[in-house]
Design an enzyme around this catalytic site. Structure first.
Site: not given
Ligand code: IVH
Length: 678
Positions: A116, A118, A120, A229, A315, A416, A419, A434, A440
């Site tokens: 999936e 991640k 941010d 989740y 990451k 400068c 000026c 300056c 200036c």
């Molecule tokens: S699963 C028990 N799925 O990343 C684990 N987390 O660095 C449950 N996050 O605290 C997390 N996208 O806030 C999961 N597709 C994703 C996510 C995700 C972002 C965040 C989440 C978690 C943090 C961990």
């Protein structure tokens, strides 16, 4: 022999303690203050080192160590705190194929892995009872979180109610709250106009927004959420993928970028695809999450104290691009500091086009050894401001002016750029300046802009462009000239009719009521910011008193160090400033304020008080002053003579243990303030 060993071990034990402290602080800055100080990678490296040291010295185990719990965003006022049904954990991070392979090796052979994105943002836990959204909890400290349901209800994609009969009585969906790029950029633009501090990235903006007490403002900012989740009992499905699919059918916002992979090659292909494609997404992502698909296998694998064993994050590396450094230009600020700016061949980076980046100062340029004509690396991590982090080899044939730059040294201008005055570099400072304060143009205009700004004199209608125009026309040369502006002068300018002219004059008139502390800030004395000005004005409630203060006397004020004191003294020693101040006084600007009476009592007489930890309502120095104002004594270390400890967040474990051993009471911030009746 033993002694020798402990001597060898000592530096490592010290390192362990230092790392705990550093990581506690980093957690606090990230979760509570919303101001990250370490990159994810630095944080992870330090955390790994701490884990290794803790394994080496089991006698130093501490349940409060950052290795044993996730960071906390608790402590924001005004929200109900609720215990999570299932703790909200974090994920272990990985950065390479090897690390992913290491993780997969520990799983049962042939497992399916769900990939999936991640997201941010920040995690949220939604509770549904009989199909109705009843709670929306932040992660908090992982055990309990803040119920921010009113704010969450502003997110259009989150259903308040699900009208179905085939859903469990109670279930929980977790996901990520985000501020989409477009809304983030709009918000920062507004904040820039209002002169409010900008959010460094959408994650910080989403976090700040979710903690607001005004859901209307939250709604206006436009949060979104993705859910990833599902938890509860008697839930449908035997795999994670099926559950998310079911949640999608129930009406929840589930990403389509979910894939079941059978091996590491497929995972790596998913990563490669999304590392590029994510730049076209409306929201920020910083990696991918890998999860064991089969729920029975997930259960078997279980959790460590902080993370599930059945999931891991990967990451993405910070995005970097090589581009041509076309030219270095120089910007002169209101205090005369000359800042070098890199003008780049435009380059696409994390969804935006970058063509300028700060080069900070001469030392920074020298340390990277870059010159116009070089190809430089531009990096954009979690922050919005791009950084130059290095340059390509000059012998590289891609380098535009490979031979041109050979053997040439970069040199900072000596005069400068605005000026022509010779620049000066103060001993111990990185910046060139300056010194031509009153001649200036950017310094003159910058001082006027600062004077009229919202947090200073707040004069509406006098924006950057108008100030520039009035400067060009000879109407404004310094801040005192503002009070000589006449309706006819202003209305005679292009683009400014009588109505806006009157508006400006009304703003100028109203500024005469601005309190003394803000006037002091508006004067723009170097390094005297808003808070320092307040503290000075509290002590010196007239400008006349301040004018005669010596550097030594000024240093007695909290936050005022020798450098600031020097700047204040120098300001009042300059005849040109005194003339301007006299004109401002004649115009009716407030140069006097009410002296704030310091609260005093003998409530703490005879008590020895130790301060430990970090606080949210006052600074440590303020607490120290409060203790003294109420007759108490602030002492540094805990002993049996200590009366009590004023204990903040993240109090040092050693102090806590000593206090416990000696039976000394700990008072929270609230209890302490309650004791003083404030
Ligand atoms: S699963 C028990 N799925 O990343 C684990 N987390 O660095 C449950 N996050 O605290 C997390 N996208 O806030 C999961 N597709 C994703 C996510 C995700 C972002 C965040 C989440 C978690 C943090 C961990």
């Amino acid at each position: 022999m033993l002694d020798l060993f402990s001597e060898i071990e000592e530096p490592e034990r010290e390192e362990l303690k230092r790392l705990r402290k550093e990581l506690e602080e980093a957690n606090y800055k990230y979760y509570v203050l919303n101001m990250p100080t370490l990159s994810d990678r630095e944080f992870d490296e330090k955390m790994h080192r701490l884990q290794a040291l803790e394994a080496q010295f089991p006698d130093m185990f501490d349940p409060k160590s950052p290795t044993q719990h996730v960071g906390s965003d608790l402590g924001k006022k005004g929200f109900e705190q609720v215990r999570h049904k299932y703790p909200m954990l974090s994920l272990a991070n990985s950065y390479s194929r090897e690390e992913i392979e290491d993780w997969v090796r520990k799983l049962p052979s042939g497992v399916e892995i769900v990939c999936e994105l991640k997201y941010d943002g920040l995690s949220i836990s939604l509770w549904y009872e009989h199909g109705v959204l009843v709670k929306a909890l932040t992660r908090g400290d992982g055990q309990q979180g803040d119920n921010v349901i009113d704010n969450i209800k502003t997110i259009p994609s989150i259903p308040w109610k699900i009208d179905r009969t085939d859903i469990p009585e109670w279930f929980e969906l977790r996901g990520e709250v985000l501020l989409p790029w477009a809304n983030f950029e709009r918000l920062n633009k507004e904040r820039e106009e209002q002169e409010e501090p900008l959010f460094a990235n959408p994650r910080n903006a989403a976090s700040g927004t979710l903690k607001l007490q005004d859901p209307r403002e939250v709604a206006r900012r436009g949060l979104d959420a993705y859910l990833y989740y599902m938890l509860g009992e008697n839930l449908p499905g035997t795999t994670h993928y099926e559950r998310l699919d079911t949640a999608r059918q129930w009406g929840f916002h589930i990403s389509n970028a979910i894939k079941v992979c059978k091996n590491v090659d497929e995972v790596m292909a998913y990563i490669a695809y999304w590392d590029t494609e994510r730049k076209n997404l409306p929201v920020a992502t910083d990696g991918i999450v890998l999860k064991v698909n089969n729920l029975a296998q997930q259960e078997e694998l279980g959790f460590t104290a902080k993370t599930p064993r059945w999931a891991i994050a990967y990451k993405f590396p910070a995005e970097k691009q090589l581009t041509l450094l076309k030219e270095i230009t120089y910007q002169v600020g209101r205090t005369g500091v000359v800042t070098p700016v890199a003008n780049l061949e435009p380059v696409q980076l994390s969804g935006t086009i970058v063509q300028r980046a700060t080069l900070h100062n001469e030392d920074f340029i020298r340390s990277l050894d870059i010159r116009p004509g070089d190809r430089v690396w531009v990096e954009k991590g979690g922050e919005i401001i791009p950084k130059i982090v290095g340059r390509a080899d000059r012998n590289d044939e891609m380098s535009a002016t490979a031979s041109l730059n050979d053997g040439m040294m970069y040199s900072f201008p000596t005069t400068c750029p605005e000026c022509g005055a010779p620049l000066v570099r103060v001993e111990g400072e990185a910046a060139w300046r300056c010194p031509n304060e009153t001649g200036c143009p950017p310094q003159i205009k910058g001082k006027i802009e600062h004077f009229v700004s919202r947090k200073a004199m707040n004069i509406d209608g006098l924006g950057e462009e108008t100030i520039d125009l009035f400067y060009q026309k000879g109407l404004l040369h310094n801040i005192a000239d503002i009070y000589d502006l006449k309706l006819s002068d202003i209305a005679a300018q292009e683009r400014l009719g009588e109505k806006s002219a009157q508006n400006i004059l009304d703003g100028i008139e109203a500024s005469k009521q601005v309190p003394w502390a803000r006037v002091l800030f508006a004067l723009g004395i170097r390094m005297v910011g808003e808070t320092t000005a307040k503290k000075i004005a509290r002590k010196y409630n007239t400008i006349d008193a301040l004018q005669w203060a010596t550097a030594e006397q000024l240093c007695a004020i909290e936050d005022v160090g020798p450098q600031i004191a020097e700047n204040i003294v120098a300001y009042f020693n300059d005849m040109r400033n005194l003339e301007i101040l006299e004109r401002l006084r004649q115009a009716g600007v407030q140069f006097e304020g009410e002296a704030e009476a310091e609260p005093t009592s003998d409530k703490l007489a005879g008590l020895s008080i130790v301060i430990s930890g970090t606080f949210s309502q006052h600074s440590r120095d303020e607490y120290k002053a409060l203790i003294e104002a109420h007759g108490g004594k602030n002492v540094g270390s805990v002993s049996k003579k200590t009366s009590f400890i004023l204990a903040g967040e993240n109090m040092g474990p050693e102090k806590r243990k000593k206090a416990e051993d000696l039976g000394i009471k700990l008072l929270t911030e609230d209890e302490f303030l309650g004791l003083l009746g404030s």
